[in-house]
Design a protein around this motif. Structure first.
Motif, PDB file in Angstrom:
ATOM      1  N   ALA A  95       0.755  -1.208  -0.157  1.00 17.65           N
ATOM      2  CA  ALA A  95       0.093  -0.015   0.094  1.00 17.65           C
ATOM      3  C   ALA A  95       0.849   1.227  -0.031  1.00 17.65           C
ATOM      4  O   ALA A  95       0.755   2.314  -0.725  1.00 17.65           O
ATOM      5  N   TYR A  96       1.900   1.150   0.760  1.00 17.17           N
ATOM      6  CA  TYR A  96       2.929   2.347   0.892  1.00 17.17           C
ATOM      7  C   TYR A  96       3.724   2.545  -0.512  1.00 17.17           C
ATOM      8  O   TYR A  96       3.772   3.669  -1.003  1.00 17.17           O
ATOM      9  N   ALA A  97       4.186   1.413  -0.833  1.00 19.29           N
ATOM     10  CA  ALA A  97       4.905   1.420  -2.162  1.00 19.29           C
ATOM     11  C   ALA A  97       4.031   2.094  -3.282  1.00 19.29           C
ATOM     12  O   ALA A  97       4.698   2.640  -4.143  1.00 19.29           O
ATOM     13  N   SER A  98       2.878   1.624  -3.422  1.00 19.11           N
ATOM     14  CA  SER A  98       2.198   1.955  -4.530  1.00 19.11           C
ATOM     15  C   SER A  98       1.913   3.503  -4.656  1.00 19.11           C
ATOM     16  O   SER A  98       2.209   4.138  -5.575  1.00 19.11           O
ATOM     17  N   GLU A  99       1.854   4.110  -3.035  1.00 19.43           N
ATOM     18  CA  GLU A  99       1.660   5.660  -3.166  1.00 19.43           C
ATOM     19  C   GLU A  99       3.056   6.301  -3.503  1.00 19.43           C
ATOM     20  O   GLU A  99       3.184   7.352  -4.256  1.00 19.43           O
ATOM     21  N   ILE A 100       4.057   5.613  -2.926  1.00 20.20           N
ATOM     22  CA  ILE A 100       5.355   6.131  -3.589  1.00 20.20           C
ATOM     23  C   ILE A 100       5.673   6.128  -4.741  1.00 20.20           C
ATOM     24  O   ILE A 100       6.077   7.145  -5.485  1.00 20.20           O
ATOM     25  N   MET A 101       5.075   5.039  -5.636  1.00 18.53           N
ATOM     26  CA  MET A 101       5.490   4.824  -7.091  1.00 18.53           C
ATOM     27  C   MET A 101       4.647   6.018  -7.840  1.00 18.53           C
ATOM     28  O   MET A 101       4.962   6.553  -8.662  1.00 18.53           O
ATOM     29  N   ARG A 102       3.181   5.977  -7.258  1.00 17.28           N
ATOM     30  CA  ARG A 102       2.433   6.752  -7.980  1.00 17.28           C
ATOM     31  C   ARG A 102       2.668   8.199  -7.848  1.00 17.28           C
ATOM     32  O   ARG A 102       2.847   9.013  -8.917  1.00 17.28           O
ATOM     33  N   GLY A 103       3.415   8.473  -6.713  1.00 18.03           N
ATOM     34  CA  GLY A 103       3.914  10.022  -6.480  1.00 18.03           C
ATOM     35  C   GLY A 103       5.118  10.516  -7.573  1.00 18.03           C
ATOM     36  O   GLY A 103       5.128  11.474  -8.136  1.00 18.03           O
ATOM     37  N   GLY A 104       5.985   9.316  -7.508  1.00 19.60           N
ATOM     38  CA  GLY A 104       6.944   9.194  -8.437  1.00 19.60           C
ATOM     39  C   GLY A 104       6.720   9.591  -9.880  1.00 19.60           C
ATOM     40  O   GLY A 104       7.335  10.209 -10.685  1.00 19.60           O
ATOM     41  N   ILE A 105       5.659   8.893 -10.361  1.00 22.08           N
ATOM     42  CA  ILE A 105       5.373   8.824 -11.730  1.00 22.08           C
ATOM     43  C   ILE A 105       4.722  10.270 -11.854  1.00 22.08           C
ATOM     44  O   ILE A 105       4.714  10.769 -12.942  1.00 22.08           O
ATOM     45  N   LEU A 106       3.863  10.771 -11.084  1.00 22.02           N
ATOM     46  CA  LEU A 106       2.979  11.991 -11.342  1.00 22.02           C
ATOM     47  C   LEU A 106       4.160  12.881 -11.245  1.00 22.02           C
ATOM     48  O   LEU A 106       4.007  14.093 -11.740  1.00 22.02           O
ATOM     49  N   SER A 107       5.226  12.892 -10.834  1.00 20.73           N
ATOM     50  CA  SER A 107       6.220  13.927 -10.512  1.00 20.73           C
ATOM     51  C   SER A 107       6.665  14.206 -11.875  1.00 20.73           C
ATOM     52  O   SER A 107       7.748  15.319 -12.079  1.00 20.73           O
ATOM     53  N   VAL A 108       6.851  13.239 -12.777  1.00 19.51           N
ATOM     54  CA  VAL A 108       7.574  13.269 -14.004  1.00 19.51           C
ATOM     55  C   VAL A 108       6.610  14.392 -14.790  1.00 19.51           C
ATOM     56  O   VAL A 108       5.331  14.190 -14.812  1.00 19.51           O
ATOM     57  N   ASP A 109       7.197  15.626 -15.589  1.00 22.71           N
ATOM     58  CA  ASP A 109       6.514  16.485 -16.182  1.00 22.71           C
ATOM     59  C   ASP A 109       5.516  15.668 -17.291  1.00 22.71           C
ATOM     60  O   ASP A 109       6.038  14.842 -17.800  1.00 22.71           O
ATOM     61  N   GLY A 110       4.261  16.056 -17.226  1.00 24.34           N
ATOM     62  CA  GLY A 110       3.303  15.752 -18.138  1.00 24.34           C
ATOM     63  C   GLY A 110       3.581  15.758 -19.487  1.00 24.34           C
ATOM     64  O   GLY A 110       3.271  14.818 -20.249  1.00 24.34           O
ATOM     65  N   GLY A 111       4.459  16.673 -19.738  1.00 24.42           N
ATOM     66  CA  GLY A 111       5.005  16.918 -21.236  1.00 24.42           C
ATOM     67  C   GLY A 111       5.698  15.628 -21.687  1.00 24.42           C
ATOM     68  O   GLY A 111       5.746  15.173 -23.121  1.00 24.42           O
ATOM     69  N   GLN A 112       6.515  14.951 -20.973  1.00 23.58           N
ATOM     70  CA  GLN A 112       7.336  13.743 -21.495  1.00 23.58           C
ATOM     71  C   GLN A 112       6.138  12.664 -22.029  1.00 23.58           C
ATOM     72  O   GLN A 112       6.656  12.090 -23.117  1.00 23.58           O
ATOM     73  N   LEU A 113       5.262  12.474 -21.048  1.00 24.71           N
ATOM     74  CA  LEU A 113       4.202  11.366 -21.783  1.00 24.71           C
ATOM     75  C   LEU A 113       3.579  12.199 -23.070  1.00 24.71           C
ATOM     76  O   LEU A 113       3.554  11.263 -23.914  1.00 24.71           O
ATOM     77  N   GLU A 114       3.278  13.283 -23.016  1.00 23.75           N
ATOM     78  CA  GLU A 114       2.431  14.044 -24.337  1.00 23.75           C
ATOM     79  C   GLU A 114       3.428  13.822 -25.589  1.00 23.75           C
ATOM     80  O   GLU A 114       3.138  13.438 -26.612  1.00 23.75           O
ATOM     81  N   ALA A 115       4.924  14.084 -25.215  1.00 23.87           N
ATOM     82  CA  ALA A 115       5.969  13.864 -26.345  1.00 23.87           C
ATOM     83  C   ALA A 115       5.806  12.346 -26.684  1.00 23.87           C
ATOM     84  O   ALA A 115       6.051  12.292 -28.189  1.00 23.87           O
ATOM     85  N   GLY A 116       5.891  11.450 -26.033  1.00 16.76           N
ATOM     86  CA  GLY A 116       5.986  10.072 -26.359  1.00 16.76           C
ATOM     87  C   GLY A 116       4.687   9.791 -27.180  1.00 16.76           C
ATOM     88  O   GLY A 116       4.761   9.289 -28.214  1.00 16.76           O
ATOM     89  N   ARG A 117       3.649  10.112 -26.739  1.00 12.02           N
ATOM     90  CA  ARG A 117       2.315   9.965 -27.509  1.00 12.02           C
ATOM     91  C   ARG A 117       2.399  10.778 -28.947  1.00 12.02           C
ATOM     92  O   ARG A 117       1.656  10.184 -30.019  1.00 12.02           O
ATOM     93  N   ALA A 118       2.813  11.839 -28.934  1.00 11.37           N
ATOM     94  CA  ALA A 118       2.873  12.673 -30.011  1.00 11.37           C
ATOM     95  C   ALA A 118       3.765  12.008 -31.159  1.00 11.37           C
ATOM     96  O   ALA A 118       3.305  12.152 -32.449  1.00 11.37           O
TER      97      ALA A 118
END
Lengths: 274, 236
Positions: free
Chosen positions: B116-139
């Protein structure tokens, strides 16, 4: 090439785009301008479905890509996009940024041919007349080498071949944006969408990015550009579109657009920015 | 301080002559076993939950899974680990007629809890990556999962790994509650030495020292890891 029909987008209850229709032909250089919050960026981002349109159609090469059932990834490969904040992949070197997508796509194609061939081989065991295998002309290594070569050519073009193995964090804003543009070019797109490509740049770096875009325009690349660079619009565009409150209020060649604007809101806007 | 010297002598006698060290080694092994396996299970569960929670939720299945995962996280973060341990060992285990030792139950509970704790750590880690990175990949036409795997997650790992190390430290210290379900850990071992020699001061101090040394070693590991991750940030 792109036929936008009655495009609509609302976020929650807010209408951002209210029925935009526009036709973009091959070789067009369309500049989109408008006040902030007018929906011009949303319009651009709907064109490759970075934002899913909530209504209307976007016919790209005969396919309605606004339809959620369409595999958008395939069509996005034919539509490059350049962002205001560059969005280079931070965990990849400059050359890896450029090679990533083309190498991935080609490897995927190779894998799918191999899968098909395996299926044919298995079925051939039970066939009297053997079906021939699909030809395979490339290998994983060859794909990588070819794309590396192509990426180096692109970097040479923008004079950054010495930065090939550097991480994006060490580049200047102008260099980042030029790399982002050639990253889009690496997929050989039919059209490139530019979302305020110079807005996040220091003034002295705007020129180098605009020069690269002008060069692309001369080569006949189809471009749709959201920008505040009026001088650039006047010089390069063959059509300028004014969007406000989610609608196209004026669409004209630049001479007419800037010289003889008809819409009162556009006249007002131009009087403020020019 | 003569009294202290005598206490130390008594402890050493218990520890060596009466083979107290066997118990301590067993306790140390169990402590490490529970913490390490718990963390590994936690990472697996955490990865699954974090995946579910960052996937876009247009369709029904991701939405249902997301609700389940939210409930899971709320449940395991909302109750003390002792309570979870007690319920697992004294309520659920007899209920389902399972045969498990206290250590096995502890590994499982610590795994579920740290998941439960690790999932929140990982979710936070993923959300901390700038959203533009995912967008650029999708683009450039990569799918959501490919963009995540090739671009977002490698960047998120830099934020996640050090925090996971902290979770490991917390787990090591939390294992001192497994005596509630009859498992021998460091606490039980030193308590055993203490109650057989009628002398608790030295055993407890030694126990504290062992915990500190363990945690210091892990912190050192985290620091080294962080440094090597930073290095790749600056690499030219």
């Amino acid at each position: 090439m792109i036929d936008v029909i009655d495009l609509e987008k609302h976020f929650g209850g807010k209408n951002v785009l209210n029925g935009i229709s526009v036709k973009i032909e091959k070789g067009d250089i369309m500049v989109v301008i408008g006040p902030s919050g007018s929906g011009k960026s949303t319009f651009l981002r709907c064109l490759n479905c970075m934002e899913d349109p909530t209504g209307g159609q976007i016919i790209f090469n005969g396919v309605d890509i606004a339809d959620p059932k369409v595999n958008i990834n395939i069509h996005r490969r034919r539509m490059g996009m350049v962002f205001q904040h560059f969005n280079l992949f931070n965990n990849k070197t400059v050359i890896e940024n450029i090679m990533l997508a083309p190498v991935y796509v080609e490897k995927q194609m190779l894998r799918s041919i191999k899968r098909t061939n395996f299926g044919i081989k298995v079925k051939n065991l039970f066939r009297k007349e053997k079906k021939p295998l699909l030809p395979i002309e490339t290998t994983q290594e060859k794909i990588k080498a070819d794309q590396h070569e192509a990426a180096m050519q692109l970097l040479k073009r923008i004079g950054l071949e010495d930065k090939a193995d550097v991480y994006p964090s060490t580049l200047s804003g102008g260099q980042k944006q030029r790399v982002a543009i050639v990253r889009a070019l690496a997929m050989n797109p039919e059209v490139i969408l530019f979302d305020e490509p110079t807005s996040a740049l220091d003034p002295e770096m705007v020129g180098e990015v605009l020069d690269l875009m002008k060069a692309l325009a001369k080569e006949g690349m189809t471009m749709i550009i959201v920008t505040h660079e009026m001088g650039f619009a006047r010089e390069v565009a063959n059509r300028v579109v004014f969007i406000d409150e989610g609608q196209i209020l004026e669409s004209a060649p630049p001479e007419e657009f800037f010289g003889n604007p008809k819409n009162p809101r556009l006249q007002d806007f131009l009087s403020k920015v020019l | 301080m003569g009294g202290f010297g005598a206490k130390v002598d008594k402890f050493i006698e218990m520890f060596i002559t009466y083979k107290g060290y066997v118990k301590v080694l067993e306790g140390l092994r169990n402590t490490l076993l529970i913490a390490v396996l718990g963390l590994l299970i936690g990472i697996v569960i955490g990865t699954l939950i974090a995946t579910v929670r960052v996937v876009p939720k247009y369709k029904r299945l991701p939405r249902v899974l997301n609700a389940i995962c939210s409930f899971y996280v709320a449940l395991f973060r909302g109750t003390p680990i002792v309570v979870q341990l007690l319920i697992a060992y004294y309520v659920l285990l007899p209920l389902f007629g399972g045969h498990m030792t206290g250590v096995e139950v502890a590994i499982l509970v610590f795994g579920l809890n740290s998941g439960a704790y690790a999932s929140e750590i990982m979710r936070g880690g993923i959300l901390s990556v700038d959203g533009g990175q995912l967008e650029a990949g999708r683009a450039v036409g990569l799918s959501f999962s490919t963009s995540m795997i090739k671009i977002v997650i490698p960047q998120a790992v830099k934020n996640i790994l050090p925090t996971l190390g902290n979770e490991f430290i917390a787990l090591i210290k939390d294992t001192s509650v497994v005596s509630f379900v009859g498992a021998t850990d460091l606490y039980v071992a030193f308590n055993y030495i203490g109650s057989n020699s009628y002398e608790f001061m030295v055993p407890y101090i030694v126990m504290a020292l062992i915990y500190i040394v363990l945690v210091l070693l892990i912190s050192l590991g985290i620091k080294l890891m962080e440094r090597s991750l930073r290095k790749s940030d600056r690499r030219h």
